[in-house]
Scaffold this motif. Structure first.
Motif, mmCIF file in Angstrom:
data_model
loop_
_atom_site.group_PDB
_atom_site.id
_atom_site.type_symbol
_atom_site.label_atom_id
_atom_site.label_comp_id
_atom_site.label_asym_id
_atom_site.label_seq_id
_atom_site.Cartn_x
_atom_site.Cartn_y
_atom_site.Cartn_z
ATOM 1 N N HIS A 11 0.713 -1.221 -0.112
ATOM 2 C CA HIS A 11 -0.081 -0.162 0.073
ATOM 3 C C HIS A 11 0.820 1.683 0.088
ATOM 4 C CE1 HIS A 11 -3.755 2.390 2.100
ATOM 5 N NE2 HIS A 11 -3.348 3.329 1.065
ATOM 6 N N HIS A 13 1.656 5.348 -1.996
ATOM 7 C CA HIS A 13 1.457 6.269 -2.842
ATOM 8 C C HIS A 13 2.777 6.918 -3.489
ATOM 9 C CE1 HIS A 13 -2.792 5.868 -1.848
ATOM 10 N NE2 HIS A 13 -2.528 5.298 -1.018
ATOM 11 N N HIS A 48 -4.899 6.430 -6.103
ATOM 12 C CA HIS A 48 -6.307 6.368 -5.203
ATOM 13 C C HIS A 48 -6.896 6.068 -6.950
ATOM 14 C CE1 HIS A 48 -6.101 7.202 -1.640
ATOM 15 N NE2 HIS A 48 -5.062 8.235 -1.483
ATOM 16 N N GLU A 86 -5.984 1.591 -5.095
ATOM 17 C CA GLU A 86 -6.755 1.356 -3.446
ATOM 18 C C GLU A 86 -7.825 2.386 -3.844
ATOM 19 O OE1 GLU A 86 -5.153 4.132 -0.151
ATOM 20 O OE2 GLU A 86 -6.550 3.650 1.308
ATOM 21 N N HIS A 147 -6.559 0.256 6.164
ATOM 22 C CA HIS A 147 -5.932 1.019 7.155
ATOM 23 C C HIS A 147 -7.245 0.763 8.565
ATOM 24 C CE1 HIS A 147 -7.288 4.103 4.111
ATOM 25 N NE2 HIS A 147 -6.239 3.856 4.355
ATOM 26 N N ASP A 205 1.550 2.983 3.536
ATOM 27 C CA ASP A 205 0.450 3.987 2.658
ATOM 28 C C ASP A 205 1.069 4.963 2.734
ATOM 29 O OD1 ASP A 205 -2.076 4.952 2.656
ATOM 30 O OD2 ASP A 205 -3.060 5.121 4.594
ATOM 31 N N HIS A 207 2.890 8.026 1.857
ATOM 32 C CA HIS A 207 2.317 9.409 0.952
ATOM 33 C C HIS A 207 3.588 10.712 -0.094
ATOM 34 C CE1 HIS A 207 -1.277 8.038 1.640
ATOM 35 N NE2 HIS A 207 -2.099 9.504 0.872
HETATM 36 FE FE LIG Z 1 -3.303 4.891 1.076
#
Ligand SMILES: [Fe+2]
Length: 249
Positions: A11, A13, A48, A86, A147, A205, A207
């Motif tokens: 996961h 980005h 996303h 995602e 999450h 996750d 970013h």
């Molecule tokens: Fe995410």
């Protein structure tokens, strides 16, 4: 001395300029260096995908992933960048549109497997989450609920999480939610969910390279003394391999 392994982060980005993650290739490269320092050697980029919104075409994602792969290989020749999405299910109204998007190839499963990373609104009801999750399963996909710690209507109710798991849903928790930081008040409960076997995967996750950074080894080292070793090995190593190889968890 903590164990070390080559981890896969399912996961992230990390693709530049495509969502609220990395803003440039320069930032992506900095994130790749951080991931490498965390012993991450495989990253599934999961930009996303918002049902009902104007999403970037898959061809663009593939091209960006190839460019990131080239940069990753400069850091470590074994570094692999894979692709997924995602998928944000904003409402049960869209539950069949999500399936259509997957079947038509507009939205992506994780690395071409049957696993789909899905997220919901923080305030989504348990009933709506359960309905969407069961729809993925009915259509032959294995949803991974991203999450788990974010959904206020199911997070504190273990029986709700248990019900989703029994249905065949996988549960993902963010690394930073178990190590403390801004989640420090929730971290003990999050670790309890892991020890109860209600978490299948932890992932970064990530970013950016400042706050929401790539992390894995730090989380593993932190959890080693607090979690069942076999469970920890499953959620950080074995289950990610199964996803990438499209095997059942
Ligand atoms: Fe995410």
């Amino acid at each position: 001395m903590s164990w070390q392994y080559n981890y896969a982060d399912i996961h992230s980005h990390i693709l530049p300029g495509i969502d609220d993650g990395s803003r440039s290739m320069e930032q992506t490269v900095r994130m790749l260096h951080m991931a490498s320092a965390e012993n991450i050697t495989t990253i599934i980029a999961t930009p996303h995908y918002i049902i009902g919104a104007d999403n970037p075409p898959v061809e663009k994602l593939v091209k960006l992933a190839e460019q990131v792969q080239q940069e990753a290989a400069k850091i470590n020749k074994d570094f692999k960048i894979l692709l997924g999405n995602e998928i944000y299910c904003r409402d049960t109204f869209f539950k069949d549109a999500v399936i259509d998007a997957l079947k038509s190839g507009k939205a992506l499963t994780l690395a071409g497997s049957r696993y789909v990373l899905v997220e919901f609104a923080y305030s989504a009801s348990f009933k709506s989450i359960r309905l969407c999750i069961s729809n993925f399963i009915y259509h032959g996909y294995i949803p991974i609920l991203a999450h788990i710690e974010r959904y206020r209507n199911i997070y504190r109710n273990m029986s709700n999480i248990e019900e989703l798991v029994k249905m065949g849903c996988c549960i993902q928790m963010n690394c930073r939610s178990v190590t403390g930081g801004y989640m420090r008040l929730k971290a003990p409960y999050n670790r309890k969910l892991i020890n109860y076997g209600l978490v299948h995967l932890i992932a970064s996750d990530c970013h950016d390279d400042v706050k929401r950074i790539p992390i894995m080894q730090k989380a593993v080292s932190y959890l080693e003394s607090k979690c069942d070793k076999e469970l920890l090995q499953e959620i950080t190593i074995e289950n990610t391999i199964k996803i990438i190889e499209n095997k059942y968890i």
